[in-house]
Design a protein around this motif. Structure first.
Motif, PDB file in Angstrom:
ATOM      1  N   HIS A  29       0.903  -1.281   0.065  1.00  0.00           N
ATOM      2  CA  HIS A  29      -0.056   0.196   0.055  1.00  0.00           C
ATOM      3  C   HIS A  29       0.686   1.224   0.059  1.00  0.00           C
ATOM      4  O   HIS A  29       0.510   2.129  -0.686  1.00  0.00           O
ATOM      5  N   ILE A  30       2.081   1.227   0.822  1.00  0.00           N
ATOM      6  CA  ILE A  30       2.752   2.358   0.926  1.00  0.00           C
ATOM      7  C   ILE A  30       3.360   2.760  -0.779  1.00  0.00           C
ATOM      8  O   ILE A  30       3.336   3.886  -1.103  1.00  0.00           O
ATOM      9  N   ARG A  31       3.885   1.715  -1.312  1.00  0.00           N
ATOM     10  CA  ARG A  31       4.570   1.820  -2.639  1.00  0.00           C
ATOM     11  C   ARG A  31       3.292   2.250  -3.658  1.00  0.00           C
ATOM     12  O   ARG A  31       3.539   3.184  -4.417  1.00  0.00           O
ATOM     13  N   ARG A  32       2.092   1.812  -3.629  1.00  0.00           N
ATOM     14  CA  ARG A  32       0.991   2.205  -4.384  1.00  0.00           C
ATOM     15  C   ARG A  32       0.632   3.763  -4.116  1.00  0.00           C
ATOM     16  O   ARG A  32       0.274   4.341  -5.217  1.00  0.00           O
ATOM     17  N   TYR A  33       0.547   4.290  -3.004  1.00  0.00           N
ATOM     18  CA  TYR A  33       0.253   5.527  -2.738  1.00  0.00           C
ATOM     19  C   TYR A  33       1.443   6.377  -2.422  1.00  0.00           C
ATOM     20  O   TYR A  33       1.383   7.509  -2.157  1.00  0.00           O
ATOM     21  N   GLN A  34       2.847   5.974  -2.658  1.00  0.00           N
ATOM     22  CA  GLN A  34       3.856   6.815  -2.426  1.00  0.00           C
ATOM     23  C   GLN A  34       3.868   7.949  -3.044  1.00  0.00           C
ATOM     24  O   GLN A  34       3.607   7.929  -4.141  1.00  0.00           O
ATOM     25  N   GLY A  35       4.265   9.060  -2.174  1.00  0.00           N
ATOM     26  CA  GLY A  35       4.250  10.488  -2.685  1.00  0.00           C
ATOM     27  C   GLY A  35       2.755  11.043  -2.793  1.00  0.00           C
ATOM     28  O   GLY A  35       2.938  12.261  -3.061  1.00  0.00           O
ATOM     29  N   ALA A  36       1.986  10.513  -2.301  1.00  0.00           N
ATOM     30  CA  ALA A  36       0.462  11.246  -2.148  1.00  0.00           C
ATOM     31  C   ALA A  36       0.445  12.201  -0.983  1.00  0.00           C
ATOM     32  O   ALA A  36       0.007  13.293  -1.059  1.00  0.00           O
ATOM     33  N   ASN A  37       1.209  12.067  -0.134  1.00  0.00           N
ATOM     34  CA  ASN A  37       1.549  12.937   1.025  1.00  0.00           C
ATOM     35  C   ASN A  37       2.707  13.566   1.009  1.00  0.00           C
ATOM     36  O   ASN A  37       3.710  13.285   1.056  1.00  0.00           O
ATOM     37  N   LYS A  38       2.682  14.955   0.657  1.00  0.00           N
ATOM     38  CA  LYS A  38       3.629  15.700   0.425  1.00  0.00           C
ATOM     39  C   LYS A  38       4.490  16.428   1.452  1.00  0.00           C
ATOM     40  O   LYS A  38       5.360  17.274   1.459  1.00  0.00           O
ATOM     41  N   ASN A  39       3.805  16.190   2.768  1.00  0.00           N
ATOM     42  CA  ASN A  39       4.463  16.749   4.062  1.00  0.00           C
ATOM     43  C   ASN A  39       5.758  16.147   4.207  1.00  0.00           C
ATOM     44  O   ASN A  39       5.954  15.032   4.433  1.00  0.00           O
ATOM     45  N   SER A  40       6.804  17.081   4.395  1.00  0.00           N
ATOM     46  CA  SER A  40       8.136  16.610   4.647  1.00  0.00           C
ATOM     47  C   SER A  40       8.614  15.958   5.730  1.00  0.00           C
ATOM     48  O   SER A  40       9.110  15.026   5.882  1.00  0.00           O
ATOM     49  N   GLU A  41       7.530  16.373   7.121  1.00  0.00           N
ATOM     50  CA  GLU A  41       7.816  15.762   8.324  1.00  0.00           C
ATOM     51  C   GLU A  41       7.339  14.187   8.229  1.00  0.00           C
ATOM     52  O   GLU A  41       7.739  13.391   8.574  1.00  0.00           O
ATOM     53  N   PHE A  42       6.174  14.153   7.275  1.00  0.00           N
ATOM     54  CA  PHE A  42       5.723  12.851   7.231  1.00  0.00           C
ATOM     55  C   PHE A  42       6.550  11.982   6.471  1.00  0.00           C
ATOM     56  O   PHE A  42       6.850  10.673   6.815  1.00  0.00           O
ATOM     57  N   LEU A  43       7.370  12.550   5.243  1.00  0.00           N
ATOM     58  CA  LEU A  43       8.254  11.665   4.811  1.00  0.00           C
ATOM     59  C   LEU A  43       9.173  11.054   5.376  1.00  0.00           C
ATOM     60  O   LEU A  43       9.783   9.956   5.278  1.00  0.00           O
ATOM     61  N   LYS A  44       9.794  11.981   6.183  1.00  0.00           N
ATOM     62  CA  LYS A  44      10.853  11.617   7.273  1.00  0.00           C
ATOM     63  C   LYS A  44      10.496  10.390   8.203  1.00  0.00           C
ATOM     64  O   LYS A  44      11.288   9.590   8.246  1.00  0.00           O
ATOM     65  N   VAL A  45       9.097  10.367   8.813  1.00  0.00           N
ATOM     66  CA  VAL A  45       8.592   9.443   9.393  1.00  0.00           C
ATOM     67  C   VAL A  45       8.765   8.402   8.577  1.00  0.00           C
ATOM     68  O   VAL A  45       8.838   7.150   9.117  1.00  0.00           O
ATOM     69  N   GLU A  46       8.014   8.136   7.518  1.00  0.00           N
ATOM     70  CA  GLU A  46       8.105   7.219   6.505  1.00  0.00           C
ATOM     71  C   GLU A  46       9.227   6.487   6.235  1.00  0.00           C
ATOM     72  O   GLU A  46       9.475   5.420   6.445  1.00  0.00           O
TER      73      GLU A  46
END
Length: 157
Positions: A75-92
């Motif tokens: 699911h992460i691969r399928r929707y990766q990049g949908a959330n553009k928040n930089s803090e979210f990306l760091k957590v991911e």
């Protein structure tokens, strides 16, 4: 006679229309269907976790958790990049790195249940490809952690 033919034709067209609509709906679910399916799947998994815990079957619980993690990675691969928040990306990235570290220490899908058989021959190659892509996602996260110390990745979740 003409009335009977007309009624039969109208009934046939209506049946085909409704049947086609149901087929279309089955192949093109509404946007709400995927989250609902995902929620039901997660609920079933949680119930199974509780069952294994109650019975003390931790090795079976670990297998199920690995399958569940693999599904989440998909699911992460399928929707990766949908959330553009930089803090979210760091957590991911940190979370994916932690999964990679854990799976390096405890490789999943090595037991007999996860080997190819006649009964899983139709879907096993596709599943192996999904696992490979998910491993690539984990490798990407590890690379991000290695290249970007400011992410403050540590080896544990």
């Amino acid at each position: 006679m003409r009335l009977i033919v007309t009624v039969v034709v109208v009934a046939l067209v209506a049946a085909l229309g409704f049947g086609g609509g149901y087929c279309y709906k089955a192949k093109h679910p509404t946007p709400q269907a995927d989250p609902e399916d995902y929620a039901v799947e997660n609920t079933m998994n949680a119930l199974t976790y509780l069952h294994y815990l109650d019975k003390g079957q931790t090795s079976d619980l670990r297998k199920l958790l690995n399958v569940n993690l693999d599904d989440h990675l998909t699911h992460i691969r399928r929707y990766q990049g949908a959330n553009k928040n930089s803090e979210f990306l760091k957590v991911e990235i940190r979370t994916l790195n932690a999964v990679a570290v854990y799976w390096n220490e405890h490789p999943p899908f090595k037991s007999k249940e996860f080997q190819p058989t006649e009964s899983n021959a139709s879907w096993y190659p596709e599943w192996q490809e999904i696992i490979k892509k998910n491993q690539e996602l984990l490798s990407w996260a590890q690379d991000q952690c290695a290249e970007t110390p400011s992410l403050k990745c540590d080896d544990r979740p």
